[in-house]
Design an enzyme around this catalytic site. Structure first.
Site, PDB file in Angstrom:
ATOM      1  N   ARG A 163       0.818  -1.217   0.000  1.00  0.00           N
ATOM      2  CA  ARG A 163       0.000   0.000   0.000  1.00  0.00           C
ATOM      3  C   ARG A 163       0.855   1.272   0.000  1.00  0.00           C
ATOM      4  O   ARG A 163       0.488   2.291   0.583  1.00  0.00           O
ATOM      5  CB  ARG A 163      -0.931   0.049   1.212  1.00  0.00           C
ATOM      6  CG  ARG A 163      -1.950  -1.058   1.274  1.00  0.00           C
ATOM      7  CD  ARG A 163      -2.945  -0.955   0.117  1.00  0.00           C
ATOM      8  NE  ARG A 163      -4.118  -1.784   0.355  1.00  0.00           N
ATOM      9  CZ  ARG A 163      -4.199  -3.071   0.073  1.00  0.00           C
ATOM     10  NH1 ARG A 163      -3.181  -3.703  -0.476  1.00  0.00           N
ATOM     11  NH2 ARG A 163      -5.315  -3.744   0.317  1.00  0.00           N
ATOM     12  N   SER A 233     -10.512  -0.517   3.836  1.00  0.00           N
ATOM     13  CA  SER A 233      -9.717  -0.819   5.037  1.00  0.00           C
ATOM     14  C   SER A 233      -9.199   0.483   5.649  1.00  0.00           C
ATOM     15  O   SER A 233      -8.586   1.290   4.940  1.00  0.00           O
ATOM     16  CB  SER A 233      -8.509  -1.679   4.685  1.00  0.00           C
ATOM     17  OG  SER A 233      -8.905  -2.858   4.054  1.00  0.00           O
ATOM     18  N   GLU A 328      -4.222   3.082   6.959  1.00  0.00           N
ATOM     19  CA  GLU A 328      -3.977   3.058   5.514  1.00  0.00           C
ATOM     20  C   GLU A 328      -4.596   4.334   4.929  1.00  0.00           C
ATOM     21  O   GLU A 328      -4.112   4.905   3.961  1.00  0.00           O
ATOM     22  CB  GLU A 328      -4.643   1.812   4.924  1.00  0.00           C
ATOM     23  CG  GLU A 328      -4.512   1.721   3.426  1.00  0.00           C
ATOM     24  CD  GLU A 328      -5.345   0.618   2.796  1.00  0.00           C
ATOM     25  OE1 GLU A 328      -5.483  -0.474   3.369  1.00  0.00           O
ATOM     26  OE2 GLU A 328      -5.870   0.873   1.702  1.00  0.00           O
TER      27      GLU A 328
HETATM   28  N1  EPU Z   1     -11.028 -11.021   9.944  1.00  0.00           N
HETATM   29  C1  EPU Z   1     -11.709 -11.136  11.141  1.00  0.00           C
HETATM   30  N2  EPU Z   1     -12.637 -10.183  11.457  1.00  0.00           N
HETATM   31  C2  EPU Z   1     -12.930  -9.177  10.640  1.00  0.00           C
HETATM   32  C3  EPU Z   1     -12.215  -9.038   9.410  1.00  0.00           C
HETATM   33  C4  EPU Z   1     -11.263  -9.983   9.092  1.00  0.00           C
HETATM   34  O1  EPU Z   1     -11.488 -12.068  11.910  1.00  0.00           O
HETATM   35  O2  EPU Z   1     -13.795  -8.369  10.975  1.00  0.00           O
HETATM   36  C5  EPU Z   1     -10.063 -12.071   9.572  1.00  0.00           C
HETATM   37  C6  EPU Z   1     -10.657 -12.934   8.471  1.00  0.00           C
HETATM   38  O3  EPU Z   1     -11.396 -13.993   8.994  1.00  0.00           O
HETATM   39  C7  EPU Z   1      -9.426 -13.443   7.755  1.00  0.00           C
HETATM   40  C8  EPU Z   1      -8.440 -12.312   7.929  1.00  0.00           C
HETATM   41  O4  EPU Z   1      -8.921 -11.494   8.991  1.00  0.00           O
HETATM   42  O5  EPU Z   1      -8.900 -14.581   8.386  1.00  0.00           O
HETATM   43  C9  EPU Z   1      -8.247 -11.474   6.664  1.00  0.00           C
HETATM   44  O6  EPU Z   1      -9.503 -10.915   6.289  1.00  0.00           O
HETATM   45  P1  EPU Z   1      -9.831 -10.558   4.768  1.00  0.00           P
HETATM   46  O7  EPU Z   1      -9.493 -11.690   3.866  1.00  0.00           O
HETATM   47  O8  EPU Z   1     -11.211 -10.010   4.751  1.00  0.00           O
HETATM   48  O9  EPU Z   1      -8.808  -9.442   4.363  1.00  0.00           O
HETATM   49  P2  EPU Z   1      -8.175  -8.211   5.157  1.00  0.00           P
HETATM   50  O10 EPU Z   1      -6.781  -8.571   5.516  1.00  0.00           O
HETATM   51  O11 EPU Z   1      -9.073  -7.784   6.243  1.00  0.00           O
HETATM   52  C10 EPU Z   1      -7.166  -7.184   2.960  1.00  0.00           C
HETATM   53  C11 EPU Z   1      -7.090  -5.846   2.303  1.00  0.00           C
HETATM   54  C12 EPU Z   1      -8.395  -5.536   1.593  1.00  0.00           C
HETATM   55  C13 EPU Z   1      -8.644  -6.621   0.545  1.00  0.00           C
HETATM   56  C14 EPU Z   1      -8.696  -7.979   1.282  1.00  0.00           C
HETATM   57  C15 EPU Z   1      -8.862  -9.144   0.328  1.00  0.00           C
HETATM   58  C16 EPU Z   1      -5.555  -4.507   3.650  1.00  0.00           C
HETATM   59  C17 EPU Z   1      -5.402  -3.395   4.618  1.00  0.00           C
HETATM   60  N3  EPU Z   1      -6.795  -4.819   3.295  1.00  0.00           N
HETATM   61  O12 EPU Z   1      -8.154  -7.107   3.989  1.00  0.00           O
HETATM   62  O13 EPU Z   1      -8.255  -4.301   0.899  1.00  0.00           O
HETATM   63  O14 EPU Z   1      -9.854  -6.397  -0.146  1.00  0.00           O
HETATM   64  O15 EPU Z   1      -7.456  -8.186   1.997  1.00  0.00           O
HETATM   65  O16 EPU Z   1      -7.667  -9.390  -0.341  1.00  0.00           O
HETATM   66  O17 EPU Z   1      -4.550  -5.079   3.228  1.00  0.00           O
HETATM   67  C18 EPU Z   1      -8.562  -1.951   1.147  1.00  0.00           C
HETATM   68  O18 EPU Z   1      -7.339  -1.847   1.120  1.00  0.00           O
HETATM   69  O19 EPU Z   1      -9.306  -0.948   1.241  1.00  0.00           O
HETATM   70  C19 EPU Z   1      -9.166  -3.268   1.096  1.00  0.00           C
HETATM   71  C20 EPU Z   1     -10.472  -3.465   1.219  1.00  0.00           C
END
Ligand code: EPU
Length: 332
Positions: A163, A233, A328
């Site tokens: 990012r 995010s 972010e």
């Molecule tokens: N999780 C939780 N609770 C929550 C949210 C997530 O326990 O409320 C756990 C999920 O169960 C999973 C892990 O956290 O095991 C990762 O969650 P998720 O796959 O939803 O992805 P993220 O790490 O929360 C990142 C990006 C997103 C992108 C998703 C999918 C960042 C900061 N965010 O989110 O990007 O869409 O992966 O690849 O890296 C953005 O940057 O605006 C954005 C939406």
């Protein structure tokens, strides 16, 4: 070029908080930028906003915002190894991805339905479902108002990271266009189990089915900015040292963790949920009930209220897990 003075900028950001900017300049070309800076030297300061999907105004903005409205997508080269497609900074990112998939230019389908502009895709090195913009960016064209010159930066010169990019440090470099190197043959990238299962359930994967599935998954988990204000995010996923990650894993065996450069990446959404904030709401500022990493404005929250909530969440996560959450979102 259109110059607005003392303008309400609510509709220029996806958080939908009320704020005004002293000046907002909509520009279509480098010529517009040249004309603008000829009478307003860059030393007066400026900040570029694309789709406004990664910015929170915590109050009125007393400077100048530059907003690209330049459009255009063209094929720069096409050979047996792949295709290079150039898009103007002001193109809407998801329109560009849609055009690529329809044209049989593959690679960006996992990045479907991310709000924002093509210019921001390079600044922010957007990423989702195992793909990042930097994996496909060939070069970035910039205009530098300090030297009144245009330059083309190769991928290596952009210092891309999670990012981030050189454009976050050198804010005076204005991204004018981005060239993406794409493939003529489609290879599915379905490392995310949740995505793979849904894509495969729909039949043999195609770029279109991946795009449609990513769009569906994102629509289910993330708020629609047209209905609920947000910037996706709010925090980056923190990378912590292996010792801390192991101590936390012993306490919380179900904690998701991924090996990353320099340590272990722990999802900020998981930390925020564990700390008890998922679904929390104070006035119209809240933590989205379906994805704790997303802070929302349910209607009339001020930018300051959202920023204050973010600070409270980060402080609590720090106290409970010893982990610093870094936004972010850029708070101006
Ligand atoms: N999780 C939780 N609770 C929550 C949210 C997530 O326990 O409320 C756990 C999920 O169960 C999973 C892990 O956290 O095991 C990762 O969650 P998720 O796959 O939803 O992805 P993220 O790490 O929360 C990142 C990006 C997103 C992108 C998703 C999918 C960042 C900061 N965010 O989110 O990007 O869409 O992966 O690849 O890296 C953005 O940057 O605006 C954005 C939406």
């Amino acid at each position: 070029m259109t110059i607005h003075n003392n303008i309400d900028i609510k509709k220029y950001t996806t958080f939908g908080v009320t704020a005004t900017a002293k000046r907002l300049v909509e520009y279509e070309s480098v010529d517009d930028l040249r004309r603008y800076f000829a009478s307003n030297p860059p030393s007066e300061g400026f900040y570029v906003i694309g789709g406004g999907s990664n910015i929170l105004f915590s109050g009125n903005y007393h400077g100048t915002l530059l907003h690209p409205v330049s459009k255009g997508i063209s094929v720069v080269s096409d050979d047996k190894h792949g295709i290079t497609v150039r898009a103007e900074a002001g193109e809407v990112w998801d329109d560009f991805v849609g055009r690529c998939v329809a044209g049989g230019w593959y690679g960006l389908e996992n990045l479907s339905f991310i709000p924002g502009t093509v210019g921001a895709s390079a600044v922010q090195n957007i990423g989702a479902y195992g793909a990042e913009a930097k994996d496909f960016i060939e070069s970035v064209e910039v205009y530098d108002p300090l030297s009144d010159s245009c330059r083309v930066l190769t991928n290596d010169q952009c210092a891309f990271g999670y990012r981030t990019s050189i454009f976050k440090q050198k804010r005076h470099l204005i991204v004018v266009a981005v060239s993406y190197r794409l493939c003529r043959t489609f290879t599915p990238h379905l490392g995310y189990a949740n995505l793979r299962e849904r894509v495969e359930a729909a039949g043999t994967p195609t770029a279109l089915s991946v795009r449609q599935t990513v769009t569906a998954v994102r629509s289910e988990k993330l708020p629609d900015p047209a209905v609920t204000g947000s910037g996706g995010s709010f925090f980056k996923n923190p990378v912590v040292d292996a010792g801390l990650a192991d101590r936390l894993s012993a306490l919380y065996p179900q904690m998701p963790r991924y090996d990353a450069d320099g340590g272990v990446k722990i999802p900020a959404g998981w930390l925020i949920e564990q700390a008890g904030w998922k679904g929390y709401r104070h006035g119209d500022a809240g933590v989205y009930p379906k994805q704790a990493l997303v802070l929302v404005n349910y209607g009339s929250a001020t930018g300051k209220e959202v920023a204050d909530l973010a600070a409270r969440v980060a402080e609590d996560v720090k106290m409970k897990f010893g982990i610093e959450l870094v936004p972010e979102i850029i708070i101006l």
